[in-house]
Design a protein around this motif. Sequence first.
Motif, PDB file in Angstrom:
ATOM      1  N   PHE A   1      37.840  46.921 -12.874  1.00  0.00           N
ATOM      2  CA  PHE A   1      37.426  46.004 -13.560  1.00  0.00           C
ATOM      3  C   PHE A   1      37.934  44.604 -11.861  1.00  0.00           C
ATOM      4  O   PHE A   1      37.804  43.489 -12.295  1.00  0.00           O
ATOM      5  CB  PHE A   1      38.829  45.271 -14.629  1.00  0.00           C
ATOM      6  N   GLY A   2      38.631  45.111 -11.340  1.00  0.00           N
ATOM      7  CA  GLY A   2      38.260  44.298  -9.716  1.00  0.00           C
ATOM      8  C   GLY A   2      40.044  44.362  -9.459  1.00  0.00           C
ATOM      9  O   GLY A   2      40.105  44.076  -8.314  1.00  0.00           O
ATOM     10  N   GLU A   3      41.071  44.583 -10.254  1.00  0.00           N
ATOM     11  CA  GLU A   3      42.079  44.444 -10.262  1.00  0.00           C
ATOM     12  C   GLU A   3      42.564  45.594  -9.039  1.00  0.00           C
ATOM     13  O   GLU A   3      42.311  46.215  -9.060  1.00  0.00           O
ATOM     14  CB  GLU A   3      42.593  44.830 -11.178  1.00  0.00           C
ATOM     15  N   LEU A   4      43.387  44.525  -7.929  1.00  0.00           N
ATOM     16  CA  LEU A   4      44.305  45.272  -6.825  1.00  0.00           C
ATOM     17  C   LEU A   4      45.817  45.683  -7.106  1.00  0.00           C
ATOM     18  O   LEU A   4      45.888  45.102  -7.577  1.00  0.00           O
ATOM     19  CB  LEU A   4      44.096  44.505  -5.233  1.00  0.00           C
TER      20      LEU A   4
ATOM     21  N   GLY B   1      53.522  45.179   4.812  1.00  0.00           N
ATOM     22  CA  GLY B   1      52.472  44.381   5.468  1.00  0.00           C
ATOM     23  C   GLY B   1      51.070  43.655   4.846  1.00  0.00           C
ATOM     24  O   GLY B   1      50.327  43.332   5.984  1.00  0.00           O
ATOM     25  N   LEU B   2      50.777  44.010   3.589  1.00  0.00           N
ATOM     26  CA  LEU B   2      49.446  43.468   3.475  1.00  0.00           C
ATOM     27  C   LEU B   2      49.977  42.136   2.217  1.00  0.00           C
ATOM     28  O   LEU B   2      51.089  42.208   1.545  1.00  0.00           O
ATOM     29  CB  LEU B   2      48.789  44.113   2.232  1.00  0.00           C
TER      30      LEU B   2
ATOM     31  N   GLY C   1      48.410  56.058   8.161  1.00  0.00           N
ATOM     32  CA  GLY C   1      48.622  54.199   8.914  1.00  0.00           C
ATOM     33  C   GLY C   1      47.332  53.927   8.034  1.00  0.00           C
ATOM     34  O   GLY C   1      47.019  52.638   9.134  1.00  0.00           O
ATOM     35  N   TYR C   2      46.909  54.370   7.514  1.00  0.00           N
ATOM     36  CA  TYR C   2      45.881  53.030   7.157  1.00  0.00           C
ATOM     37  C   TYR C   2      46.102  52.450   6.258  1.00  0.00           C
ATOM     38  O   TYR C   2      47.442  52.251   5.523  1.00  0.00           O
ATOM     39  CB  TYR C   2      45.019  53.838   6.090  1.00  0.00           C
ATOM     40  N   TYR C   3      45.830  50.586   5.703  1.00  0.00           N
ATOM     41  CA  TYR C   3      46.573  49.416   4.986  1.00  0.00           C
ATOM     42  C   TYR C   3      45.187  50.171   3.833  1.00  0.00           C
ATOM     43  O   TYR C   3      44.229  50.493   4.135  1.00  0.00           O
ATOM     44  CB  TYR C   3      46.327  48.471   5.467  1.00  0.00           C
ATOM     45  N   VAL C   4      45.917  50.518   2.497  1.00  0.00           N
ATOM     46  CA  VAL C   4      46.023  50.426   1.568  1.00  0.00           C
ATOM     47  C   VAL C   4      46.023  49.904   0.725  1.00  0.00           C
ATOM     48  O   VAL C   4      46.928  49.779  -0.100  1.00  0.00           O
ATOM     49  CB  VAL C   4      45.370  52.418   1.135  1.00  0.00           C
ATOM     50  N   ALA C   5      44.898  50.327  -1.283  1.00  0.00           N
ATOM     51  CA  ALA C   5      45.397  49.310  -2.141  1.00  0.00           C
ATOM     52  C   ALA C   5      44.638  50.304  -3.077  1.00  0.00           C
ATOM     53  O   ALA C   5      43.161  51.032  -2.720  1.00  0.00           O
ATOM     54  CB  ALA C   5      45.137  48.199  -2.543  1.00  0.00           C
TER      55      ALA C   5
ATOM     56  N   GLY D   1      39.690  54.227 -17.847  1.00  0.00           N
ATOM     57  CA  GLY D   1      38.664  53.739 -16.337  1.00  0.00           C
ATOM     58  C   GLY D   1      39.134  54.083 -15.320  1.00  0.00           C
ATOM     59  O   GLY D   1      39.555  55.437 -15.246  1.00  0.00           O
ATOM     60  N   MET D   2      38.236  53.911 -14.162  1.00  0.00           N
ATOM     61  CA  MET D   2      37.315  54.696 -12.832  1.00  0.00           C
ATOM     62  C   MET D   2      38.625  53.779 -12.337  1.00  0.00           C
ATOM     63  O   MET D   2      38.942  52.541 -11.758  1.00  0.00           O
ATOM     64  CB  MET D   2      36.402  54.126 -12.511  1.00  0.00           C
ATOM     65  N   TRP D   3      38.903  54.470 -10.772  1.00  0.00           N
ATOM     66  CA  TRP D   3      39.915  53.587  -9.907  1.00  0.00           C
ATOM     67  C   TRP D   3      39.434  54.731  -8.652  1.00  0.00           C
ATOM     68  O   TRP D   3      38.785  54.894  -8.121  1.00  0.00           O
ATOM     69  CB  TRP D   3      41.194  54.127 -10.291  1.00  0.00           C
ATOM     70  N   ARG D   4      39.520  53.791  -7.297  1.00  0.00           N
ATOM     71  CA  ARG D   4      39.329  53.443  -6.717  1.00  0.00           C
ATOM     72  C   ARG D   4      39.993  53.264  -5.475  1.00  0.00           C
ATOM     73  O   ARG D   4      40.837  52.461  -5.121  1.00  0.00           O
ATOM     74  CB  ARG D   4      37.550  53.211  -5.901  1.00  0.00           C
ATOM     75  N   VAL D   5      40.424  54.348  -3.934  1.00  0.00           N
ATOM     76  CA  VAL D   5      40.824  53.400  -2.771  1.00  0.00           C
ATOM     77  C   VAL D   5      40.236  52.738  -1.784  1.00  0.00           C
ATOM     78  O   VAL D   5      39.174  52.812  -1.957  1.00  0.00           O
ATOM     79  CB  VAL D   5      41.627  54.832  -2.295  1.00  0.00           C
ATOM     80  N   VAL D   6      41.100  51.702  -1.089  1.00  0.00           N
ATOM     81  CA  VAL D   6      40.309  50.674  -1.155  1.00  0.00           C
ATOM     82  C   VAL D   6      41.271  49.799  -0.005  1.00  0.00           C
ATOM     83  O   VAL D   6      42.769  50.094   0.213  1.00  0.00           O
ATOM     84  CB  VAL D   6      40.360  48.423  -1.186  1.00  0.00           C
ATOM     85  N   PHE D   7      40.291  50.231   1.565  1.00  0.00           N
ATOM     86  CA  PHE D   7      40.831  49.675   2.783  1.00  0.00           C
ATOM     87  C   PHE D   7      41.030  48.616   3.503  1.00  0.00           C
ATOM     88  O   PHE D   7      40.413  48.012   3.425  1.00  0.00           O
ATOM     89  CB  PHE D   7      40.760  50.599   3.672  1.00  0.00           C
TER      90      PHE D   7
END
Length: 76
Positions: free
Chosen positions: A64-67, A73-74, A55-59, A15-21
């Motif tokens: 499929f949209g799962e995080l 702190g999130l 220092g970024y908040y990331v996931a 599958g494909m993945w990406r970083v979310v800020f």
Amino acid sequence: MINSKGFNQPEISKGMWRVVFYERRANRVHVDKTGPWLPTKQLALQWANWFGALGYYVALQDQFGELERFSVGLPG
């Protein structure tokens, strides 16, 4: 790996993945930006760790949209 036609081929990505800020605004947290889609989770994790160290908040988000949240702190 041998496919149905009998040829050896490398393992195909699961599958494909990406970083979310995320951005914190007072008591709320919302998705600020998303990075490009990457072919492996390990590559996305490397980028998430790099941005997290800055220092970024990331996931991580899968195709499929799962995080999977990595920043302290999130909510969630």
